[in-house]
Enzyme design. Sequence first.
Site, PDB file in Angstrom:
ATOM      1  CE  LYS A   1      -3.895  -2.021   2.546  1.00 37.28           C
ATOM      2  NZ  LYS A   1      -5.134  -2.057   1.788  1.00 37.28           N
TER       3      LYS A   1
ATOM      4  CG  HIS B   1     -12.646  -1.627   7.689  1.00 35.94           C
ATOM      5  ND1 HIS B   1     -13.123  -0.335   7.652  1.00 35.94           N
ATOM      6  CD2 HIS B   1     -12.041  -1.757   8.897  1.00 35.94           C
ATOM      7  CE1 HIS B   1     -12.807   0.283   8.772  1.00 35.94           C
ATOM      8  NE2 HIS B   1     -12.165  -0.556   9.554  1.00 35.94           N
TER       9      HIS B   1
ATOM     10  CD  GLU C   1      -4.690   5.591   3.779  1.00 36.22           C
ATOM     11  OE1 GLU C   1      -5.921   5.485   3.949  1.00 36.22           O
ATOM     12  OE2 GLU C   1      -4.055   4.869   2.999  1.00 36.22           O
TER      13      GLU C   1
ATOM     14  NE  ARG D   1      -9.731  -9.744  -4.934  1.00 38.90           N
ATOM     15  CZ  ARG D   1      -9.391  -8.894  -3.967  1.00 38.90           C
ATOM     16  NH1 ARG D   1      -8.134  -8.745  -3.627  1.00 38.90           N
ATOM     17  NH2 ARG D   1     -10.317  -8.197  -3.340  1.00 38.90           N
TER      18      ARG D   1
HETATM   19  P1  ADP Z   1      -8.066  -3.854   2.622  1.00 32.62           P
HETATM   20  O1  ADP Z   1      -6.931  -3.911   1.637  1.00 32.62           O
HETATM   21  O2  ADP Z   1      -7.756  -4.487   3.931  1.00 32.62           O
HETATM   22  O3  ADP Z   1      -9.376  -4.292   2.030  1.00 32.62           O
HETATM   23  P2  ADP Z   1      -8.571  -1.053   2.038  1.00 32.62           P
HETATM   24  O4  ADP Z   1      -7.449  -0.077   2.092  1.00 32.62           O
HETATM   25  O5  ADP Z   1      -9.011  -1.510   0.690  1.00 32.62           O
HETATM   26  O6  ADP Z   1      -8.223  -2.298   2.971  1.00 32.62           O
HETATM   27  O7  ADP Z   1      -9.827  -0.445   2.784  1.00 32.62           O
HETATM   28  C1  ADP Z   1     -10.998  -1.207   3.039  1.00 32.62           C
HETATM   29  C2  ADP Z   1     -12.083  -0.309   3.590  1.00 32.62           C
HETATM   30  O8  ADP Z   1     -11.642   0.342   4.798  1.00 32.62           O
HETATM   31  C3  ADP Z   1     -12.506   0.832   2.674  1.00 32.62           C
HETATM   32  O9  ADP Z   1     -13.467   0.442   1.721  1.00 32.62           O
HETATM   33  C4  ADP Z   1     -13.067   1.827   3.678  1.00 32.62           C
HETATM   34  O10 ADP Z   1     -14.360   1.464   4.094  1.00 32.62           O
HETATM   35  C5  ADP Z   1     -12.142   1.659   4.867  1.00 32.62           C
HETATM   36  N1  ADP Z   1     -11.016   2.635   4.799  1.00 32.62           N
HETATM   37  C6  ADP Z   1      -9.756   2.392   4.401  1.00 32.62           C
HETATM   38  N2  ADP Z   1      -9.003   3.508   4.475  1.00 32.62           N
HETATM   39  C7  ADP Z   1      -9.799   4.490   4.936  1.00 32.62           C
HETATM   40  C8  ADP Z   1      -9.620   5.892   5.232  1.00 32.62           C
HETATM   41  N3  ADP Z   1      -8.449   6.499   5.082  1.00 32.62           N
HETATM   42  N4  ADP Z   1     -10.689   6.584   5.683  1.00 32.62           N
HETATM   43  C9  ADP Z   1     -11.901   5.986   5.846  1.00 32.62           C
HETATM   44  N5  ADP Z   1     -12.127   4.687   5.603  1.00 32.62           N
HETATM   45  C10 ADP Z   1     -11.102   3.942   5.146  1.00 32.62           C
END
Ligand code: ADP
Length: 501
Positions: free
Chosen positions: A116, A235, A200, A292
């Site tokens: 990431k 999430h 973040e 994917r």
């Molecule tokens: P993973 O790779 O574990 O799936 P992601 O980075 O794709 O994690 O984030 C999954 C979810 O977490 C997002 O769809 C959102 O709901 C929440 N999320 C992630 N980062 C943030 C952020 N900076 N602010 C608010 N929600 C977040």
Amino acid sequence: MFTKLLIANRGEIACRVIRACRELGVRAVAVYSEADRAALHVARADEAYCIGPAPPLESYLNIDKLIETAKQAGCEAVHPGYGFLAENAAFADACAEADLVFVGPSGDTLRLAGDKLGARRTMAAAGISIIPGMSAAAGDAEDVPAEAEKLGYPVIVKAAGGGGGKGMRIVRDEGELAECLEAARREALGAFGDDTVYLEKYLERPRHVEFQILADGHGNVVHLFERECSIQRRHQKIVEESPSPALDAKLRKKMGEAAIAVARAVGYTNAGTIEFLLDEDKNFYFLEVNARVQVEHPVTEIVTGVDIVKTQLALAAGEKLPFAQKDLSQRGHAVECRIYAEDPAADFLPSAGKILFLREPRGPGVRLDGGIYAGYDVPVHYDPILAKLITWGSSREEARRRMAEALREYVIIGIGTTIPFLLDVIGHPAYVAGETNTGFIADYFDGWREEVPEGLMEKALAAAAVAEMAAGPAKVHVDADGAAAPTPWQTVGPWEVGRGA
Ligand code: ADP
């Protein structure tokens, strides 16, 4: 096109890939663990090989065994599905070394997408807007509290190698920071073998909007528009749709172009997803690349008419994209609900066991991608997804109403499922209005309980008792290996319980 393909996965996605193989005239080779001998994907495949004991590390994650099986079976390509080894660069490299085509992007792209922090740096350099935050690991020497202060609370601690919603912690004030960092590091180390974390800005109640992209090996990249996946629990997505109620044509075009720029920045090939968060002011920020086929790909297939899995195979075989961006459009609206073997009234505890009775929904605009059958024993070892129910309508409301009816028709008896919960989610006034965000489930469904119509439980128990007596002893089918396996058509009896029936 290939003549033979190995599917390094199980469950509904393995069944989905088998369908694509059938249509293309490709022989589908399944693999299975000892716990999956009677799984649907094994029965559906042209050939199937046992690759080890139930624990994923000894079977579906065993790279050497998978490669050996693919070679011995004479396969030319491997489709990883989602989860397991789908985004594992070492697996993609191992396939390449063994002269097997990995249906997905290159090992190098997977490495970049899976980090990431690296992805954030790449996107920032490519001029894509990223969520405000750190672009390097939160080290010990670094002044993390000062960084958090600069971003402004709340912030979110994230694992650089994260996925599946693991290793994330929301921090509301400085008092929680040290503890959250520690907890995220521990969880990340346990889940991903890497304790690198960073901060973040935490966006309050954004929408999750992602773009499906397709890229061939000849420099062509298109997007298949967006999916909105804001309905999430911890999430993790549970309901998805396309188009997103939040986008207009102008924003859709802008985000689509950004998605293509992201794909180009990481040298993407094959099918992938570019995820964004969209805030209340309609600012969008790059979240991550999912390298994917996604669980939610069917909603895109339905509104665009493009078969994403067949296209994946064609692209992996070296073909050019058969269409340009101008040839693609969205028609109507599609909604997907993920049906999990979880008990929503008991904090979503996994609910493994035998499916005693199954009635699947039908009707106009209804698609069901499943991996189960009546009599199937859902194992405890894997992801609890049982099936995905997708409906199409000429409008969002038509798709939503069809979904409600299809969920009511869908009867799975023997294990707890998320069906009644999903029915309440898509019936909620905020969902009906398209006012969805990632806080939806936490805001409206905390401590949810199913409302069972009065007297229904008593009737169900009486019917069950009668059916049990009428059915007599269960019939046991013995497969070629001499192991007892339930037949797909074995059910306990002719009774049905429909919610609200
Ligand atoms: P993973 O790779 O574990 O799936 P992601 O980075 O794709 O994690 O984030 C999954 C979810 O977490 C997002 O769809 C959102 O709901 C929440 N999320 C992630 N980062 C943030 C952020 N900076 N602010 C608010 N929600 C977040």
